[in-house]
Design an enzyme around this catalytic site. Structure first.
Site, PDB file in Angstrom:
ATOM      1  N   LYS A  79       3.037  16.499  19.595  1.00 18.65           N
ATOM      2  CA  LYS A  79       3.306  16.327  21.024  1.00 18.65           C
ATOM      3  C   LYS A  79       4.222  15.146  21.310  1.00 18.65           C
ATOM      4  CE  LYS A  79      -0.888  18.599  22.698  1.00 18.65           C
ATOM      5  NZ  LYS A  79      -1.409  19.042  21.396  1.00 18.65           N
ATOM      6  N   HIS A 120     -10.775  24.029  27.842  1.00 19.25           N
ATOM      7  CA  HIS A 120      -9.315  23.893  27.746  1.00 19.25           C
ATOM      8  C   HIS A 120      -8.670  25.063  27.010  1.00 19.25           C
ATOM      9  CE1 HIS A 120      -9.647  19.829  29.309  1.00 19.25           C
ATOM     10  NE2 HIS A 120     -10.519  19.543  28.359  1.00 19.25           N
ATOM     11  N   ARG A 135       5.383  30.158  18.589  1.00 21.53           N
ATOM     12  CA  ARG A 135       4.878  31.428  18.051  1.00 21.53           C
ATOM     13  C   ARG A 135       4.738  32.429  19.188  1.00 21.53           C
ATOM     14  NH1 ARG A 135      -0.082  31.012  20.331  1.00 21.53           N
ATOM     15  NH2 ARG A 135      -1.100  28.974  20.320  1.00 21.53           N
TER      16      ARG A 135
END
Length: 480
Positions: A115, A234, A291
């Protein structure tokens, strides 16, 4: 490209093979010992066992998979999602063995898989990002200084990986140290990397993602957005396309931002750029998934494209056969992930034997399925049974078809998310589009599901009694 090995299992393996067969490409399935009789094994032209049930011994056994591919003269490997799909080392291994990896290049996977590296890559493109610190942290004192500067609440996130692991919301400074230690521990366990970073926590966000596709000739398209705000832990459960809150200008801006993210890492193939949308409709870059997404069918239905086919064509070096102006939104699509989970018990996995398993059919209903009646649900893998997708000309129609499809999807032997899907589709907040990523926390009461089940059982019993009484009134003439 004459032969593709699908390095996955279940519904996504079958989904990829369906398109490959349509394109007259042979398919190879891999399977673990426990998956020997799984539908994806039967569907393929060839199938090879790659190890015992645990993922590390089978579906994550990169060297074994490459060995099988070489022995069977495979041209390309499609990783699906999960397992090795976002593993840069596996992509490099394919490249080193002259096997086409149907996905982005290993460097793009590596960049977007971290990230912090992803944020660094997109900085120069002026893409909005949530306020925070773009460096890995392990020092609590430094974390407190940063959090005080940003302002509470803050979000601690694992630098590597995703899926909600290594993520903690911190409301006050007194909770920071304990939550940070938990996040580091979870990230280390899940990803082998305990580095975390801190950013401002966006209250009441919507989770909006943009599907992109890039070829090797400099063309990048976006296929509009998906709304993914109905989540537990989440992780997404219900997705839809398009979002009920985006207007044409916001849609265009977010699509263009997603294309810039793809440009920032020289992207190739299918990818998804994820954004947070706040209550004022400001959007912020969250991450990029390198992906095919679980929820790709809703995009296929509203845009009229086969994303797997485009993946394969791009991997073969072809130009994308369409332009951005060719793409238009048609209708509305919903997807419910049918997990073997118990919504009444915090969505914990519900493993067991599928005593009964019957899929719904009809206009506007698509089921991407990986199981059949009589099978056991393995404890070793994600408990996704299938994806129930519905399509209508309007959002209201798609919701009604979904409710009908849920009623006609019969599963006995395990608990599933079907009742939860019905709960969501009947809830006023969802029907009106006034919800965010906190829907489950705000509205979902397991006790209500139980009460609904009791009410339905009572109604069924009353109807049965009435029919019985009516039947007794029928005059039966004597035999003459």
């Amino acid at each position: 490209m004459d032969k593709i090995l699908v390095a996955n299992r279940g519904e996504i393996a079958i989904r990829i093979m369906q398109t490959a067969k349509k394109m007259n490409i042979k398919t190879v399935a891999i399977y673990s010992a426990i998956d020997r009789n799984s539908p994806h094994v039967k569907f393929a032209d060839e199938a090879v066992c790659v190890g015992e049930a645990p993922s590390i011994s089978s579906y994550l056994n990169a060297k074994k998979i490459i060995e099988v591919a070489k022995n069977l003269n495979v041209d390309a490997i499609h990783p699906g999602y999960g397992f090795l799909s976002e593993n840069a080392s596996f992509a490099r291994l394919c490249e080193a063995n002259a096997i086409i990896f149907i996905g982005p290049k290993s460097e793009a996977i590596k960049t977007m898989g971290n990230k912090l590296a992803a944020k660094e890559a997109v900085k120069q493109y002026n893409i909005p990002m949530v306020p925070g610190i773009d460096e890995a942290l392990t020092d609590v004192a430094k974390a407190k200084d940063i959090a005080n500067n940003i302002g509470y609440p803050v979000l601690i996130k694992a630098s590597a990986g995703g899926g909600g692991k290594g993520m903690r919301i911190v409301e006050t400074e007194s909770d920071l140290e304990s939550q940070m230690n938990r996040a580091i521990s979870e990230a280390t366990s899940a990803f082998g990397d305990g580095s975390v970073f801190i950013e401002k926590y966006v209250r009441s966000p919507r989770h909006i993602e943009i599907q992109i596709m890039a070829d090797s000739h400099g063309n990048i398209l976006h296929f509009f957005e998906r709304e993914c705000s109905i989540q537990r832990r989440h992780q997404k459960v219900i997705e839809e396309a398009p979002s009920s809150v985006l207007n044409p200008v916001l849609r265009k801006n977010m699509g263009e931002a997603a294309i810039k993210v793809a440009q920032s890492c020289n992207y190739l193939g299918a990818g998804t750029v994820e954004f947070l949308l706040d209550a004022d409709h400001n959007f912020y870059f969250l991450e990029m998934n390198t992906r095919l997404q679980v929820e790709h069918p809703v995009t296929e239905l509203i845009s009229g494209v086969d994303l797997v086919e485009l993946q394969i064509r791009v991997a073969r070096g072809e130009r994308l056969p369409i332009r951005q102006d060719d793409l238009k939104i048609n209708g509305h699509a919903l997807e419910l992930r049918v997990y073997a989970e118990d919504p009444l018990n915090d969505f914990l996995p519900s493993v067991g034997h599928l005593k009964s398993y019957s899929l719904p059919t009809g206009k506007g209903i698509r089921v991407d399925n990986g199981f059949e009646q009589g099978m056991d649900i393995p404890i070793y893998y994600d408990p996704l049974l299938s994806k129930l997708i519905t399509f209508g000309q309007t959002r209201e129609e798609a919701i009604q078809i979904m409710l009908m499809a849920i009623e006609n999807y019969h599963i006995e032997g395990v608990e599933t998310t079907l009742p939860f899907g019905k709960f969501v589709c009947e809830h006023e907040a969802f029907k009106t589009g006034h919800f965010d990523t906190h829907f489950v926390q705000q509205f979902f009461l397991p006790e209500q599901l139980q009460q609904n089940a009791r009410n339905e059982a009572k109604l069924a019993a009353l109807i049965a009694v009435r029919l019985y009484k009516e039947d007794q009134k029928i005059l039966r003439l004597p035999n003459i």
